[in-house]
Scaffold this motif. Structure first.
Motif, PDB file in Angstrom:
ATOM      1  N   LEU A  22       0.888  -1.196  -0.020  1.00 20.41           N
ATOM      2  CA  LEU A  22      -0.062   0.004  -0.136  1.00 20.41           C
ATOM      3  C   LEU A  22       0.946   1.417   0.133  1.00 20.41           C
ATOM      4  O   LEU A  22       0.448   2.299  -0.318  1.00 20.41           O
ATOM      5  CB  LEU A  22      -1.209  -0.197   1.304  1.00 20.41           C
ATOM      6  N   GLY A  23       2.149   1.171   0.320  1.00 23.43           N
ATOM      7  CA  GLY A  23       3.047   2.412   0.522  1.00 23.43           C
ATOM      8  C   GLY A  23       3.477   2.466  -1.053  1.00 23.43           C
ATOM      9  O   GLY A  23       3.344   3.859  -1.586  1.00 23.43           O
ATOM     10  N   LEU A  48      -9.649  -1.824  -1.043  1.00 22.61           N
ATOM     11  CA  LEU A  48      -8.824  -1.747   0.057  1.00 22.61           C
ATOM     12  C   LEU A  48      -8.664  -0.332   0.559  1.00 22.61           C
ATOM     13  O   LEU A  48      -8.081   0.047   1.613  1.00 22.61           O
ATOM     14  CB  LEU A  48      -7.372  -2.375  -0.283  1.00 22.61           C
ATOM     15  N   ALA A  49      -9.719   0.425   0.358  1.00 23.76           N
ATOM     16  CA  ALA A  49      -9.923   1.729   0.753  1.00 23.76           C
ATOM     17  C   ALA A  49      -9.595   2.052   2.345  1.00 23.76           C
ATOM     18  O   ALA A  49      -8.797   2.995   2.566  1.00 23.76           O
ATOM     19  CB  ALA A  49     -11.103   2.469   0.348  1.00 23.76           C
ATOM     20  N   ASP A  50      -9.981   1.195   3.240  1.00 23.93           N
ATOM     21  CA  ASP A  50      -9.917   1.249   4.590  1.00 23.93           C
ATOM     22  C   ASP A  50      -8.339   1.068   5.139  1.00 23.93           C
ATOM     23  O   ASP A  50      -7.903   1.930   6.028  1.00 23.93           O
ATOM     24  CB  ASP A  50     -10.990   0.513   5.435  1.00 23.93           C
ATOM     25  N   ARG A  51      -7.818   0.016   4.432  1.00 21.61           N
ATOM     26  CA  ARG A  51      -6.386  -0.239   4.774  1.00 21.61           C
ATOM     27  C   ARG A  51      -5.527   0.961   4.275  1.00 21.61           C
ATOM     28  O   ARG A  51      -4.526   1.119   4.848  1.00 21.61           O
ATOM     29  CB  ARG A  51      -6.213  -1.445   4.130  1.00 21.61           C
ATOM     30  N   ILE A  52      -5.716   1.509   3.133  1.00 22.24           N
ATOM     31  CA  ILE A  52      -4.945   2.455   2.625  1.00 22.24           C
ATOM     32  C   ILE A  52      -5.203   3.815   3.617  1.00 22.24           C
ATOM     33  O   ILE A  52      -4.035   4.279   4.005  1.00 22.24           O
ATOM     34  CB  ILE A  52      -5.565   2.822   0.902  1.00 22.24           C
ATOM     35  N   ALA A  53      -6.500   4.030   3.925  1.00 19.28           N
ATOM     36  CA  ALA A  53      -6.468   5.191   4.882  1.00 19.28           C
ATOM     37  C   ALA A  53      -5.712   5.012   6.057  1.00 19.28           C
ATOM     38  O   ALA A  53      -5.058   5.986   6.882  1.00 19.28           O
ATOM     39  CB  ALA A  53      -7.939   5.355   5.089  1.00 19.28           C
ATOM     40  N   GLY A  54      -5.758   3.880   6.580  1.00 21.90           N
ATOM     41  CA  GLY A  54      -5.327   3.445   7.810  1.00 21.90           C
ATOM     42  C   GLY A  54      -3.811   3.533   7.746  1.00 21.90           C
ATOM     43  O   GLY A  54      -2.966   4.238   8.613  1.00 21.90           O
ATOM     44  N   TYR A  55      -3.197   3.139   6.598  1.00 18.97           N
ATOM     45  CA  TYR A  55      -1.667   3.224   6.385  1.00 18.97           C
ATOM     46  C   TYR A  55      -1.388   4.539   6.114  1.00 18.97           C
ATOM     47  O   TYR A  55      -0.556   5.135   6.797  1.00 18.97           O
ATOM     48  CB  TYR A  55      -1.322   2.522   5.198  1.00 18.97           C
ATOM     49  N   ALA A  56      -2.317   5.405   5.655  1.00 15.65           N
ATOM     50  CA  ALA A  56      -1.830   6.724   5.381  1.00 15.65           C
ATOM     51  C   ALA A  56      -1.742   7.726   6.469  1.00 15.65           C
ATOM     52  O   ALA A  56      -0.985   8.715   6.738  1.00 15.65           O
ATOM     53  CB  ALA A  56      -2.684   7.623   4.361  1.00 15.65           C
ATOM     54  N   THR A  69      -1.427   6.242   9.925  1.00 13.59           N
ATOM     55  CA  THR A  69      -0.462   5.700  10.927  1.00 13.59           C
ATOM     56  C   THR A  69       0.695   5.307  10.485  1.00 13.59           C
ATOM     57  O   THR A  69       1.481   5.043  11.322  1.00 13.59           O
ATOM     58  CB  THR A  69      -1.257   4.482  11.385  1.00 13.59           C
ATOM     59  N   GLY A  70       0.905   5.050   9.055  1.00 14.39           N
ATOM     60  CA  GLY A  70       2.095   4.703   8.644  1.00 14.39           C
ATOM     61  C   GLY A  70       2.478   3.043   8.987  1.00 14.39           C
ATOM     62  O   GLY A  70       3.423   2.593   8.539  1.00 14.39           O
ATOM     63  N   ALA A  71       1.538   2.396   9.472  1.00 15.84           N
ATOM     64  CA  ALA A  71       1.233   0.865   9.474  1.00 15.84           C
ATOM     65  C   ALA A  71       1.294   0.335   8.415  1.00 15.84           C
ATOM     66  O   ALA A  71      -0.163   0.345   8.084  1.00 15.84           O
ATOM     67  CB  ALA A  71       0.584   0.666  10.926  1.00 15.84           C
ATOM     68  N   LEU A  72       2.107  -0.438   7.777  1.00 13.70           N
ATOM     69  CA  LEU A  72       1.821  -1.189   6.635  1.00 13.70           C
ATOM     70  C   LEU A  72       1.185  -2.525   6.682  1.00 13.70           C
ATOM     71  O   LEU A  72       1.485  -3.413   7.272  1.00 13.70           O
ATOM     72  CB  LEU A  72       3.338  -1.482   5.813  1.00 13.70           C
ATOM     73  N   PRO A  73       0.030  -2.449   6.145  1.00 15.21           N
ATOM     74  CA  PRO A  73      -0.740  -3.983   6.171  1.00 15.21           C
ATOM     75  C   PRO A  73       0.092  -4.987   5.684  1.00 15.21           C
ATOM     76  O   PRO A  73       0.888  -4.709   4.578  1.00 15.21           O
ATOM     77  CB  PRO A  73      -2.074  -3.647   5.496  1.00 15.21           C
ATOM     78  N   VAL A  74       0.039  -6.203   6.255  1.00 10.95           N
ATOM     79  CA  VAL A  74       0.914  -7.407   5.889  1.00 10.95           C
ATOM     80  C   VAL A  74      -0.465  -8.451   5.868  1.00 10.95           C
ATOM     81  O   VAL A  74      -1.284  -8.447   6.515  1.00 10.95           O
ATOM     82  CB  VAL A  74       1.787  -7.733   6.555  1.00 10.95           C
ATOM     83  N   PRO A  75       0.121  -9.535   4.903  1.00 12.43           N
ATOM     84  CA  PRO A  75      -0.953 -10.853   5.122  1.00 12.43           C
ATOM     85  C   PRO A  75      -1.136 -11.232   6.681  1.00 12.43           C
ATOM     86  O   PRO A  75      -0.183 -11.290   7.352  1.00 12.43           O
ATOM     87  CB  PRO A  75       0.007 -11.846   4.522  1.00 12.43           C
ATOM     88  N   THR A  76      -2.228 -11.512   6.984  1.00  8.84           N
ATOM     89  CA  THR A  76      -2.883 -12.026   8.364  1.00  8.84           C
ATOM     90  C   THR A  76      -3.401 -13.404   8.078  1.00  8.84           C
ATOM     91  O   THR A  76      -4.233 -13.734   9.029  1.00  8.84           O
ATOM     92  CB  THR A  76      -3.507 -11.288   8.883  1.00  8.84           C
ATOM     93  N   GLY A  77      -3.344 -14.072   6.947  1.00  3.58           N
ATOM     94  CA  GLY A  77      -3.992 -15.471   6.812  1.00  3.58           C
ATOM     95  C   GLY A  77      -5.592 -14.991   6.743  1.00  3.58           C
ATOM     96  O   GLY A  77      -5.753 -14.295   5.879  1.00  3.58           O
ATOM     97  N   ASN A  78      -6.269 -15.821   7.690  1.00  2.00           N
ATOM     98  CA  ASN A  78      -7.838 -15.577   7.451  1.00  2.00           C
ATOM     99  C   ASN A  78      -8.168 -14.768   8.466  1.00  2.00           C
ATOM    100  O   ASN A  78      -9.526 -14.523   8.895  1.00  2.00           O
ATOM    101  CB  ASN A  78      -8.172 -17.073   7.373  1.00  2.00           C
ATOM    102  N   ARG A  79      -7.251 -14.251   9.480  1.00  6.27           N
ATOM    103  CA  ARG A  79      -7.905 -13.515  10.579  1.00  6.27           C
ATOM    104  C   ARG A  79      -7.976 -11.956  10.073  1.00  6.27           C
ATOM    105  O   ARG A  79      -7.308 -11.529   9.225  1.00  6.27           O
ATOM    106  CB  ARG A  79      -6.662 -13.336  11.627  1.00  6.27           C
TER     107      ARG A  79
END
Length: 768
Positions: free
Chosen positions: A313-314, A594-602, A604-614
């Motif tokens: 997302l970065g 992935l809009a919510d994850r993009i907003a979160g990364y922008a 907080t700077g926390a880059l989303p990564v694979p979490t399996g099925n969680r």
């Protein structure tokens, strides 16, 4: 057919939309309508929608998911458990055009919102229900969870490594795809109402949409007698390999193998003879590991190879293509987080709003009583929604051709235009290694599924006569669909500007890889390329592992784009939006999910990564092995009551009485306990016990088992049996059941009938 000299339609007034949602799918559908300028009223329970406070949260304590999905809506508080709350809701529905709901059957009965009650109380209202398993299925009393849908629908059986657990696609993909299907169904129902009909109830089930997306597995299982399995990312014809700074997907057509080996052997000459895949993959891996992922991508694309790099997302926020197309919008408005991503499609004259989410209870619509729009009684409202609409389908393979199939399903006359020398490649696409003709089929069953119900003509668009024939057809058409590489239609005289000159009313849909402009507009792709470039693969995969794609067996971006493309065309036809070029970048569309994850990364700077099925908002949330080879069951607990019921079932001594916080903090331990319980039982025993305990669950059904499930046949998600198997429909409508489509056309089979009124033959000869 439409005539260019007809009066240009006036766009219809804004729709009045009531959204009664607790999950993601209906909210996505509402977000699309709000973005397009309609008045969407979100009905929230006292205390607010649960997504408002579901983490991760922004600096104001609002969840990024709510900010993204609630943008540009208004909010009213409606307590469905109170009589005055239900009265207030019914008052809104008296004046609404469209209801979006995800109420399960129990809650719907309590609120007086079952399908028969809606049709009786509000006969002109269009209701779109988006639930886990359908309006009348008790499984829909649980939240519409993408993991459970992708397991029951069989999609998860195709995602992930073959020797590991099945995976859900990153984000909420089944929910987004179901929202696209819901938008399509809603627009079709509104169109029928506008032409002399009444309202309708559109019934979208997430598990049906997941099964519809995995239609190729259905066809292969039924026709070839082989059950496809997930191929993962490290084996098979296409693979994801390491680059110096990340990952790249090596994607190519079989006849491009020598070209690929030549590329990776530079600057040294390629070995002679060129190695085949068994010896060639180590060469490719060594070459890619020395280079940045974007360099690999750019060098391969320069040769026409559909290679893609895995964009996180970065990367997207810095991407030159996204910057050139202004995909990301301002992050702040009025001191609150706004939706960061731009529209899922671009078109002059089709506005898109990117505003903040509503404050709880800030919308008190003073809607006056409405006649729900002008209605023409000149047509029979009991007919097909798209009756009288003519579509020129220049689409190939999946994205374009599947969009045309959807429009044909619901009554449009769809004319598939091909070249005799270069027909749709899907005509000869092998299934499980069998070329057409080996099993008695003249064409590939893959072609049949995407082109059933169409008419077929041959036009040689490289000739003056062929282009003239196309232009005269376009003058009488309503819609044109194409998914060529950018630049091809202009060279063929089939681009929007050229065809608009002969018919100013055309709705022209381009489903391209990356959009019609920007520095990478001309790059090539398959669905797997777009899995990577969109960011989806970066959030799909096993914890602490590399990226995962939907694979060439599924090509999820193609399937999602066809649902969205058909919905957008139906929207324009219903709302009177004509003379418009709909520019859908398949890459941007998947990033939009992935809009919510993009907003979160922008933020907080926390880059989303694979979490399996969680996933946030539910724990436990995963698949677990059952006794028997390859048998899995999925569990998703969205409430403490479900966790308590699960605890009593699987490990009361260790889990009973534990708080929600404890369950989150001990997810790995909980997974071990559940896995011990499931391994001791068959999948059927697990499903029965979990269901009786009130715990949301689903078996992971591969295509062969899905084909034996009565629900998918009854709801016509697939059609036919054996050699005649083809994909069906993604939803049901209470007021209209589309007929089974006619077989796909032979090359040029309808030449004479289609061109008869044009008095044209030159350049339009059927193949010999």
């Amino acid at each position: 057919m439409a005539r260019p000299d007809e009066e240009r339609p006036v766009p219809a007034p804004a729709l009045r939309v009531v959204e009664l949602s607790s999950g993601v799918a209906a909210k996505v559908c509402g977000r699309l309508l709000a973005g397009l300028g309609h008045d969407v009223i979100l009905c929230e329970p006292p205390g607010g929608d649960a997504l408002r406070t579901r983490g991760p949260l922004d600096e104001h304590g609002v969840g990024f998911a709510f900010s993204s999905l609630g943008a540009d809506k208004r909010s009213v508080v409606v307590d469905l458990d109170a009589a005055d709350g239900r009265t207030a809701l019914h008052h809104l529905l008296d004046r609404a055009d469209l209801l979006l709901t995800d109420l399960g059957p129990t809650r719907a009965r309590a609120a007086g919102l079952t399908a028969p009650e809606i049709r009786r109380a509000w006969p002109e209202l269009v209701a779109v229900s988006i639930t886990a398993a359908g309006l009348d299925d008790p499984r829909s009393d649980h939240p519409a969870d993408s993991l459970l849908a992708e397991c029951l629908g069989g999609l998860a059986s195709m995602i992930g490594e073959p020797d590991r657990a099945p995976l859900s696609l990153g984000g909420e993909q089944a929910a987004h795809a179901a929202a696209f299907a819901g938008l399509l169904g809603g627009m079709l129902a509104l169109r029928r109402r506008a032409h002399g009909g009444q309202g309708d109830v559109v019934d979208v089930a997430l598990c049906d949409v997941a099964a519809y997306i995995d239609w190729k597995s259905d066809v292969e299982t039924a026709v070839a007698g082989t059950a496809p399995t997930r191929t993962g990312a490290t084996a098979g014809q296409w693979r994801i390999v390491r680059a110096a700074d990340g990952w790249v997907g090596v994607i190519f057509h079989p006849d491009q193998w020598d070209l690929l080996i030549g590329l990776v052997s530079e600057p040294s000459p390629p070995p002679v003879p060129l190695p085949g895949p068994e010896r060639g993959w180590p060469v490719i891996e060594r070459w890619a590991a020395r280079l940045p992922k974007r360099t690999v991508y750019e060098r391969a694309q320069a040769l026409g190879l559909a290679v893609g790099f895995c964009a996180d997302l970065g990367d997207l926020l810095r991407d030159p293509q996204y910057r050139a197309r202004d995909f990301f919008r301002g992050a702040r408005q009025d001191g609150r987080t706004a939706a960061l991503v731009g529209p899922p499609a671009r078109a002059e004259g089709l506005p898109w709003r990117s505003g903040p989410p509503p404050v709880l209870g800030d919308g008190d619509p003073a809607w006056e009583h409405s006649d729900r729009g002008a209605r023409s009684m000149s047509r029979n409202g009991s007919g097909a929604p798209l009756a009288g609409v003519t579509v020129l389908d220049l689409g190939t393979i999946t994205a374009g051709a599947a969009t045309g199939r959807l429009l044909a399903d619901y009554g449009a006359t769809v004319i598939k235009v091909e070249s005799a020398g270069h027909p749709d490649p899907f005509r000869q696409w092998p299934v499980a290694g069998q070329a057409p003709g080996a099993n008695g089929h003249d064409v590939s069953p893959m072609f049949e599924s995407n082109n059933a119900g169409k008419l077929g003509v041959v036009l040689e668009l490289k000739t003056d006569a062929g282009r003239e024939a196309l232009h005269r057809l376009a003058a009488r058409a309503d819609v044109v669909i194409e998914n060529f590489t950018v630049g091809v239609t202009k060279r063929l005289g089939a681009d929007f500007e050229t065809l608009r000159a002969v018919n100013p009313r055309l709705v022209y849909l381009s489903l391209s890889s990356q959009g019609q402009d920007g520095p990478e507009a001309g790059h090539r792709s398959y669905g797997s390329t777009l899995d990577l470039l969109s960011g989806l693969a970066s959030v799909t995969g096993y914890p602490h592992g590399g990226p995962m794609w939907s694979s060439g067996e599924v090509n999820y971006p193609d399937q999602a784009a066809s649902l969205f493309g058909a919905a957008l065309v139906a929207y324009c036809l219903d709302r009177g939006v004509r003379g418009v070029h709909l520019d859908v970048s398949q890459r941007e569309l998947i990033s939009w999910t992935l809009a919510d994850r993009i907003a979160g990364y922008a933020a907080t700077g926390a880059l989303p990564v694979p979490t399996g099925n969680r996933r946030p908002g539910s724990t436990p949330h995963d698949v677990y092995p059952c006794s028997g080879k390859g048998q899995w069951v999925a569990v998703a607990c969205h409430s403490q009551a479900e966790r308590d019921a699960l605890a009593a079932l699987v490990a009361p001594d260790e889990l009973a009485g534990r708080s929600e916080e404890w369950w989150w903090e001990h997810e790995a331990h909980v997974d071990d306990l559940i896995g011990m319980w499931t391994r001791a039982r068959s999948r059927a025993e697990c499903v029965q016990a979990l269901t009786e305990a009130g715990v949301a669950n689903a078996p992971v059904l591969p295509a062969a088992e899905r084909g034996r499930e009565p629900r998918f046949r009854e709801r016509r998600v697939f059609l036919g049996d054996g050699d005649s198997r083809r994909k069906g429909f993604p939803f049901t409508m209470r007021g209209h059941a589309p007929p089974d489509p006619a077989p796909s056309p032979a090359l040029g089979q309808d030449q004479e009938a289609v061109l008869a009124d044009l008095s044209l033959t030159g350049g339009a000869e059927p193949p010999r």
